[in-house]
Design an enzyme around this catalytic site. Structure first.
Site, PDB file in Angstrom:
ATOM      1  N   CYS A 115     -52.603  47.031  -2.653  1.00 24.40           N
ATOM      2  CA  CYS A 115     -51.905  47.840  -3.687  1.00 24.40           C
ATOM      3  C   CYS A 115     -52.824  48.647  -3.529  1.00 24.40           C
ATOM      4  O   CYS A 115     -52.946  49.672  -4.616  1.00 24.40           O
ATOM      5  CB  CYS A 115     -52.485  46.283  -5.394  1.00 24.40           C
ATOM      6  N   HIS A 261     -52.273  51.083 -10.995  1.00 24.19           N
ATOM      7  CA  HIS A 261     -51.818  49.911  -9.835  1.00 24.19           C
ATOM      8  C   HIS A 261     -50.541  49.730 -10.628  1.00 24.19           C
ATOM      9  O   HIS A 261     -50.839  48.947 -12.543  1.00 24.19           O
ATOM     10  CB  HIS A 261     -52.189  49.471  -8.709  1.00 24.19           C
ATOM     11  N   ASN A 291     -43.392  45.655  -8.168  1.00 23.36           N
ATOM     12  CA  ASN A 291     -44.534  45.928  -8.021  1.00 23.36           C
ATOM     13  C   ASN A 291     -44.546  46.703  -6.728  1.00 23.36           C
ATOM     14  O   ASN A 291     -44.020  46.254  -6.146  1.00 23.36           O
ATOM     15  CB  ASN A 291     -45.453  44.930  -8.196  1.00 23.36           C
TER      16      ASN A 291
HETATM   17  N1  ACO Z   1     -39.245  32.343 -13.929  1.00 26.35           N
HETATM   18  C1  ACO Z   1     -39.036  31.452 -14.797  1.00 26.35           C
HETATM   19  N2  ACO Z   1     -40.543  30.217 -14.601  1.00 26.35           N
HETATM   20  C2  ACO Z   1     -41.198  30.879 -14.060  1.00 26.35           C
HETATM   21  C3  ACO Z   1     -41.393  31.692 -13.300  1.00 26.35           C
HETATM   22  C4  ACO Z   1     -40.121  32.920 -12.894  1.00 26.35           C
HETATM   23  N3  ACO Z   1     -40.158  33.383 -12.482  1.00 26.35           N
HETATM   24  N4  ACO Z   1     -41.789  31.817 -12.569  1.00 26.35           N
HETATM   25  C5  ACO Z   1     -42.909  30.862 -12.553  1.00 26.35           C
HETATM   26  N5  ACO Z   1     -42.355  30.243 -13.509  1.00 26.35           N
HETATM   27  C6  ACO Z   1     -42.745  28.886 -14.320  1.00 26.35           C
HETATM   28  C7  ACO Z   1     -43.522  28.545 -13.363  1.00 26.35           C
HETATM   29  O1  ACO Z   1     -42.840  27.081 -12.200  1.00 26.35           O
HETATM   30  C8  ACO Z   1     -44.682  27.323 -14.438  1.00 26.35           C
HETATM   31  O2  ACO Z   1     -44.187  26.703 -15.027  1.00 26.35           O
HETATM   32  P1  ACO Z   1     -44.659  25.428 -15.810  1.00 26.35           P
HETATM   33  O3  ACO Z   1     -45.745  25.379 -16.622  1.00 26.35           O
HETATM   34  O4  ACO Z   1     -43.567  24.154 -15.926  1.00 26.35           O
HETATM   35  O5  ACO Z   1     -45.103  24.416 -14.600  1.00 26.35           O
HETATM   36  C9  ACO Z   1     -44.847  28.684 -15.248  1.00 26.35           C
HETATM   37  O6  ACO Z   1     -43.903  29.841 -15.447  1.00 26.35           O
HETATM   38  C10 ACO Z   1     -45.608  29.183 -15.447  1.00 26.35           C
HETATM   39  O7  ACO Z   1     -46.474  30.113 -13.730  1.00 26.35           O
HETATM   40  P2  ACO Z   1     -47.273  30.872 -13.453  1.00 26.35           P
HETATM   41  O8  ACO Z   1     -47.174  30.386 -12.039  1.00 26.35           O
HETATM   42  O9  ACO Z   1     -48.189  30.109 -13.686  1.00 26.35           O
HETATM   43  O10 ACO Z   1     -47.076  31.278 -14.444  1.00 26.35           O
HETATM   44  P3  ACO Z   1     -47.547  33.492 -14.524  1.00 26.35           P
HETATM   45  O11 ACO Z   1     -48.115  32.772 -15.615  1.00 26.35           O
HETATM   46  O12 ACO Z   1     -49.358  32.739 -14.095  1.00 26.35           O
HETATM   47  O13 ACO Z   1     -47.306  34.223 -14.264  1.00 26.35           O
HETATM   48  C11 ACO Z   1     -47.043  36.231 -12.592  1.00 26.35           C
HETATM   49  C12 ACO Z   1     -47.320  34.745 -13.382  1.00 26.35           C
HETATM   50  C13 ACO Z   1     -46.312  36.820 -12.848  1.00 26.35           C
HETATM   51  C14 ACO Z   1     -47.005  36.268 -10.709  1.00 26.35           C
HETATM   52  C15 ACO Z   1     -49.150  36.644 -13.271  1.00 26.35           C
HETATM   53  O14 ACO Z   1     -49.627  35.420 -12.866  1.00 26.35           O
HETATM   54  C16 ACO Z   1     -49.319  38.019 -12.765  1.00 26.35           C
HETATM   55  O15 ACO Z   1     -49.562  38.822 -13.281  1.00 26.35           O
HETATM   56  N6  ACO Z   1     -50.899  37.581 -11.635  1.00 26.35           N
HETATM   57  C17 ACO Z   1     -51.038  38.739 -10.945  1.00 26.35           C
HETATM   58  C18 ACO Z   1     -50.731  39.726  -9.963  1.00 26.35           C
HETATM   59  C19 ACO Z   1     -50.642  40.520  -8.873  1.00 26.35           C
HETATM   60  O16 ACO Z   1     -51.785  41.003 -10.205  1.00 26.35           O
HETATM   61  N7  ACO Z   1     -51.316  40.581  -7.836  1.00 26.35           N
HETATM   62  C20 ACO Z   1     -52.281  41.521  -7.280  1.00 26.35           C
HETATM   63  C21 ACO Z   1     -51.201  43.005  -6.729  1.00 26.35           C
HETATM   64  S1  ACO Z   1     -49.667  42.285  -5.564  1.00 26.35           S
HETATM   65  C22 ACO Z   1     -51.101  42.490  -4.105  1.00 26.35           C
HETATM   66  O17 ACO Z   1     -51.698  42.898  -3.303  1.00 26.35           O
HETATM   67  C23 ACO Z   1     -50.054  42.433  -3.039  1.00 26.35           C
END
Ligand code: ACO
Length: 336
Positions: A115, A261, A291
């Site tokens: 990214c 980003h 993304n």
């Molecule tokens: N749909 C429905 N439910 C979901 C989904 C989905 N797509 N994904 C996860 N859940 C559920 C999980 O199972 C979990 O359920 P539980 O509480 O019953 O166990 C709950 O939602 C929370 O899951 P998390 O994985 O902890 O979700 P989070 O709130 O962290 O959101 C996300 C995920 C959106 C990916 C977030 O963590 C994020 O944006 N992180 C940063 C990403 C980033 O900046 N990456 C860097 C750039 S990418 C690169 O460099 C290639």
């Protein structure tokens, strides 16, 4: 003194639109969850049967950027290609794009900074221009994520965020005493956190480097500790923005637009909040593209120019954090 100036930009996304609701056919997810947690409403993916690589998307974006810069491919001294999803394992997509542009011996360089690809690419281009190694550089960020995502429920927390697309910029060294072009840049990496966001396979440290068992264990899909990356991103993006402003001897008020980003709308909102910057000063288009990793900043730059959010005399901060972990920021000022 030579300054690195953006002479033209372009963007291209494949026509197939995948809405949040469309994802429900493969995984247990909902439009509401995706919008709430990420801000994403849709993304563009290449056709389901594949056949299109990052270099193909990059070529379309590059053609537009070249036209706007009034360059022909032969004017390019160097191609820098940012991608984590190259057409093939090696050689890099920069070489493949060079051939598609009809070039014979123009140097091409791939950078694998995920990214942060556009930030590392722009900084590298500026260094090449300042050192006299090149004067006209085509910088491309392009990704095809959709073919390498676990689109089952197991991979839903990663796969819903990624889209395919490309952005390009033509960069030229111009002699001027004005305070324009790339004013300052800051780059960082922390390999200690490389496991927080990675795609492990194929791996040359394994023998064999890919096996049926490994594929069965889904180790060829990206994995991410999303919560950790989220928290770190908000903190580090704020910090690196202050660092780059200090380096350029500018303040927050001097900035017309922040182009971050597009990893998660909530990250960019938290950044604005922490920095005490008005949300209108932070450009977001993740709602429509998801993304697109190395492509996201050049796509956003191209759109911001098209929508007249920036133009003559504008000062812009580009900022990103991604796998590596890598992060950084660049301040750029358009000429009057
Ligand atoms: N749909 C429905 N439910 C979901 C989904 C989905 N797509 N994904 C996860 N859940 C559920 C999980 O199972 C979990 O359920 P539980 O509480 O019953 O166990 C709950 O939602 C929370 O899951 P998390 O994985 O902890 O979700 P989070 O709130 O962290 O959101 C996300 C995920 C959106 C990916 C977030 O963590 C994020 O944006 N992180 C940063 C990403 C980033 O900046 N990456 C860097 C750039 S990418 C690169 O460099 C290639």
């Amino acid at each position: 003194m030579k300054k690195t100036i953006i002479k033209g930009t372009g963007r291209y996304v494949p026509p197939r639109i995948v809405k949040n609701d469309d994802l429900s056919q493969w995984m247990d997810t909902s439009d509401e969850w995706i919008r709430q947690r990420t801000g994403i409403e849709q993304r563009h993916w290449i056709p389901e049967n594949g056949g299109i690589g990052s270099s193909d998307l990059g070529l379309e974006a590059a053609r537009i950027a070249l036209k706007r810069a009034e360059w022909s491919p032969e004017d390019i001294d160097l191609i820098i290609f940012g991608t984590l999803s190259p057409d093939i394992y090696f050689p890099g997509s920069g070489c493949i794009l060079q051939h598609k542009l009809g070039l014979k011996t123009t140097p091409a360089l791939d950078i694998r900074q995920q990214c942060t690809g556009f930030i590392y690419g722009l900084t590298t281009a500026d260094a090449f221009i300042q050192s006299g190694h090149a004067n006209r550089i085509l910088l491309v960020g392009a990704e095809v994520h959709s073919t390498a995502l676990d689109i089952s429920t197991r991979g839903r927390h990663v796969s819903v965020i990624f889209g395919d697309g490309a952005g390009a910029a033509c960069l030229e060294g111009v002699e001027t005493e004005e305070s324009v072009g790339v004013l300052a840049s800051v780059l960082h990496a922390q390999g200690e956190l490389s496991n927080a966001l990675m795609m492990e396979l194929p791996s040359h440290k394994m023998s064999p480097f890919l096996s049926k068992e490994m594929l069965k264990e889904s180790r060829h899909y990206p994995v991410m500790d999303g919560r950790l990356v989220f928290k770190i991103a908000v903190k580090r993006l704020s910090h690196v923005t202050k660092e780059v402003l200090q380096k350029a001897n500018l303040s927050l008020d001097d900035v017309d637009l922040f182009i971050p980003h597009q990893a998660n709308l909530r990250i960019n909102e938290a950044f604005a909040n922490l920095m005490n910057v008005s949300p209108e000063k932070v450009f977001n288009n993740i709602q429509r593209y998801g993304n697109t990793t190395a492509a996201s900043i050049p796509i956003a730059l191209d759109e911001a120019l098209e929508k007249n959010r920036i133009g003559k005399g504008s000062t812009v901060v580009f900022l990103a954090l991604g796998a590596g972990l890598t992060w950084g920021a660049v301040i750029y000022r358009f000429a009057e």
